[in-house]
Design a protein around this motif. Structure first.
Motif, PDB file in Angstrom:
ATOM      1  N   ILE A 161     -27.776  60.636 -14.012  1.00  0.00           N
ATOM      2  CA  ILE A 161     -27.706  60.969 -12.578  1.00  0.00           C
ATOM      3  C   ILE A 161     -26.283  61.364 -12.199  1.00  0.00           C
ATOM      4  N   SER A 197     -25.464  64.716 -13.808  1.00  0.00           N
ATOM      5  CA  SER A 197     -26.228  65.794 -13.171  1.00  0.00           C
ATOM      6  C   SER A 197     -25.600  66.195 -11.847  1.00  0.00           C
ATOM      7  N   LEU A 198     -25.194  65.197 -11.088  1.00  0.00           N
ATOM      8  CA  LEU A 198     -24.550  65.482  -9.802  1.00  0.00           C
ATOM      9  C   LEU A 198     -23.178  66.101 -10.001  1.00  0.00           C
ATOM     10  N   ARG A 200     -30.487  68.349  -5.686  1.00  0.00           N
ATOM     11  CA  ARG A 200     -31.753  67.611  -5.630  1.00  0.00           C
ATOM     12  C   ARG A 200     -32.925  68.512  -5.223  1.00  0.00           C
ATOM     13  N   GLU A 201     -32.622  69.504  -4.371  1.00  0.00           N
ATOM     14  CA  GLU A 201     -33.702  70.365  -3.893  1.00  0.00           C
ATOM     15  C   GLU A 201     -34.250  71.255  -5.002  1.00  0.00           C
ATOM     16  N   TYR A 222     -34.059  70.315  -8.380  1.00  0.00           N
ATOM     17  CA  TYR A 222     -34.467  69.489  -9.524  1.00  0.00           C
ATOM     18  C   TYR A 222     -35.159  68.227  -9.017  1.00  0.00           C
ATOM     19  N   PRO A 223     -36.458  68.267  -8.813  1.00  0.00           N
ATOM     20  CA  PRO A 223     -37.179  67.080  -8.317  1.00  0.00           C
ATOM     21  C   PRO A 223     -37.039  65.877  -9.250  1.00  0.00           C
ATOM     22  N   LEU A 267     -34.329  64.792 -10.350  1.00  0.00           N
ATOM     23  CA  LEU A 267     -33.133  64.044  -9.952  1.00  0.00           C
ATOM     24  C   LEU A 267     -33.421  63.027  -8.850  1.00  0.00           C
ATOM     25  N   PRO A 268     -33.987  63.435  -7.689  1.00  0.00           N
ATOM     26  CA  PRO A 268     -34.306  62.418  -6.671  1.00  0.00           C
ATOM     27  C   PRO A 268     -35.338  61.400  -7.160  1.00  0.00           C
ATOM     28  N   LYS A 269     -36.246  61.869  -8.034  1.00  0.00           N
ATOM     29  CA  LYS A 269     -37.224  60.931  -8.594  1.00  0.00           C
ATOM     30  C   LYS A 269     -36.516  59.880  -9.446  1.00  0.00           C
ATOM     31  N   GLU A 277     -33.366  59.038  -9.131  1.00  0.00           N
ATOM     32  CA  GLU A 277     -32.576  58.201  -8.214  1.00  0.00           C
ATOM     33  C   GLU A 277     -33.455  57.148  -7.551  1.00  0.00           C
ATOM     34  N   ASP A 278     -34.658  57.562  -7.146  1.00  0.00           N
ATOM     35  CA  ASP A 278     -35.577  56.616  -6.516  1.00  0.00           C
ATOM     36  C   ASP A 278     -35.991  55.522  -7.492  1.00  0.00           C
TER      37      ASP A 278
END
Length: 501
Positions: free
Chosen positions: A169, A172-173, A179-180, A182-183, A185-187, A189-190
């Motif tokens: 993470i 990647s950042l 995030r918009e 690469y789904p 990434l937020p997945k 993170e969640d």
């Protein structure tokens, strides 16, 4: 002519023809038109050859200018159409290059893939174009990089590898993956946030397992971790271990609760037993003592009930005031919860009854000393209600003494009253004499002064009767004697000694 890629442009022949035409100074419109067209073609060939295999915007702008100047006269020429196609493709390549650069900077994978497909159609990844457009290589390199990061995110998320997930993470950042785009990434993170929350919940549940609600809290935390497929969370194993400890404590407390339901003292004849409680206390000691609030409360309650049973077993059936006071203090110090416990309630009743018996004892002693028939009767009745005449008779000889005194007083009162009613002077004197020996208070027993009054009356009757006998032969003597005889008979004293005379 330049009609396809690879054609070699030769301007010398055209230049010669143009030079010759200029020498003739063509006058006809057709001649002028031919010369103009030839000049425009010559310029187009030269500029297109100069621009070919480059991406020089100025050179291609020159090509565009030549095409524009050619006008409608040359529009149908293959060279013009080919030049327009080359210019259009070059403009498309320039646009793809710019948009690829932007997409690479944004790490917009899907857009990069889309643009690479367009670039492939424009042959930007082939022939000599590949040297002109290093952005193609950059784009492919970017795809490799983001694929590596996406794969890392997906793999570490699937494995619930917190350290790897944090690493991917962060990286990647840091390379600008949005995030918009690469789904994953937020997945990731969640999932990471849920993993961290699950670990914190497990730790909190572990640390507070013995507090109120600890059992439900740790079960919920464990379920959350399992639902998250986070079985290798280090806190999960610890939570399961401490849950096992809690379950063992709950089992021990359940046994202790059941032990409290047997062996209690709730009535005469009950066998007091503390063995079951002591056995459970051994189990409590084996687990290091109770740590939950319920467990501590139960353990404390068991200790107090056990102590009460010990006190009752050594005190019940005695009148030892110190021991009964110890029971009373134990009950008052047991707290409000045990105040409603059946054993404590019964013990409190026993204490109250014992106090009542001790109080009655004093009242009986006082009534005996005062020779108080009313008080003796009342307190003997109360004593009977507290079984001092049967079960506790051996502990309270005062009851026997009081009963004896009451019977003596009752016998005396009845005897004195009977003697007075029968007008038996000797017996009256005898009972009065015994009353003095018993120290009966005339203020309490009206029969005493009443009997003394009867004696005086009897004495007065005899004295008066003697006087009337002596005066019988006077003028009124006979009537007076007859009257006193009648009064004496009415007074129930017909047996007076002087009556026969």
């Amino acid at each position: 002519a330049f009609l396809k890629e690879g054609d070699i442009v030769n301007l010398s022949g055209l230049d010669t023809s143009i030079d010759e035409a200029k020498k003739f100074e063509l006058k006809t419109q057709a001649g002028k038109s031919a010369l103009r067209m030839a000049s425009n073609l010559r310029a187009l060939r030269a500029t297109l050859e100069n621009a070919e295999e480059t991406k020089d915007k100025e050179k291609w702008t020159a090509v565009e200018t030549c095409i524009s100047q050619a006008g409608s006269e040359l529009a149908a020429y293959d060279e013009i159409r080919f030049a327009v196609e080359r210019l259009t493709n070059q403009r498309s390549r320039d646009k793809v290059e710019e948009e690829l650069a932007t997409a690479i900077e944004e790490k917009h994978k899907s857009r990069v893939i889309e643009l690479l497909e367009e670039a492939h159609k424009l042959e930007m990844d082939d022939k000599w174009y590949v040297k002109l457009y290093p952005v193609i290589k950059d784009a492919k390199s970017m795809l490799d990089v983001v694929k590596k990061h996406v794969d890392g995110l997906v793999a570490s998320e699937a494995k619930r590898d917190q350290k790897a997930l944090e690493k991917w993470i962060k990286e990647s950042l840091s390379i600008g993956m949005a995030r918009e785009f690469y789904p994953e990434l937020p997945k990731a993170e969640d999932t990471l946030a849920q993993m961290i929350a699950a670990r914190e919940a497990l730790k909190h549940a572990h640390d507070t397992i013995f507090d109120d609600g600890g059992h439900d809290r740790i079960h919920k935390a464990i379920k959350t971790a399992l639902d998250l497929a986070f079985e290798h969370a280090p806190e999960l194993a610890a939570a399961r271990r401490i849950l096992k400890v809690l379950q063992i404590e709950e089992e021990v407390i359940e046994k202790l609760d059941k032990a409290l339901d047997v062996g209690g003292f709730l009535g005469e004849g009950d066998v007091i037993d503390i063995k079951a409680i002591d056995k459970c206390f051994v189990d409590v000691k084996d687990i290091g003592g109770c740590r939950t609030n319920d467990g501590k409360d139960t353990e404390d309650r068991a200790k107090k009930i056990r102590q009460l049973r010990i006190l009752i077993s050594s005190t019940f059936g005695t009148k030892d005031k110190i021991k009964w006071r110890e029971i009373e203090d134990h009950i008052s110090g047991a707290g409000p919860i045990l105040a409603n416990h059946k054993e404590f309630q019964f013990a409190a009743k026993c204490v109250t009854d014992q106090k009542g018996r001790d109080g009655i004892k004093l009242k009986l002693i006082q009534a005996i000393e005062q020779r108080n028939q009313t008080d003796l009767t009342m307190w003997l009745k109360r004593a009977g209600e507290l079984e001092m005449d049967t079960k506790y008779l051996s502990l309270y000889p005062e009851y026997t003494d009081a009963m004896g005194m009451l019977q003596t007083i009752n016998g005396h009162v009845d005897g004195l009253r009977a003697a007075a009613d029968a007008r038996e002077e000797a017996k009256i004197n005898m009972w009065l004499s015994k009353g003095q020996d018993l120290k009966l208070d005339p203020a309490i027993y009206a029969v005493i002064p009443d009997s003394e009054g009867v004696l005086r009356k009897m004495k007065d009757i005899r004295k008066d009767m003697r006087a009337k006998i002596n005066d019988v032969f006077t003028a009124t003597g006979g009537e007076e004697l007859k009257k006193i005889v009648e009064e004496t008979i009415e007074y129930n004293y017909a047996h007076v000694t002087e009556m026969p005379e």
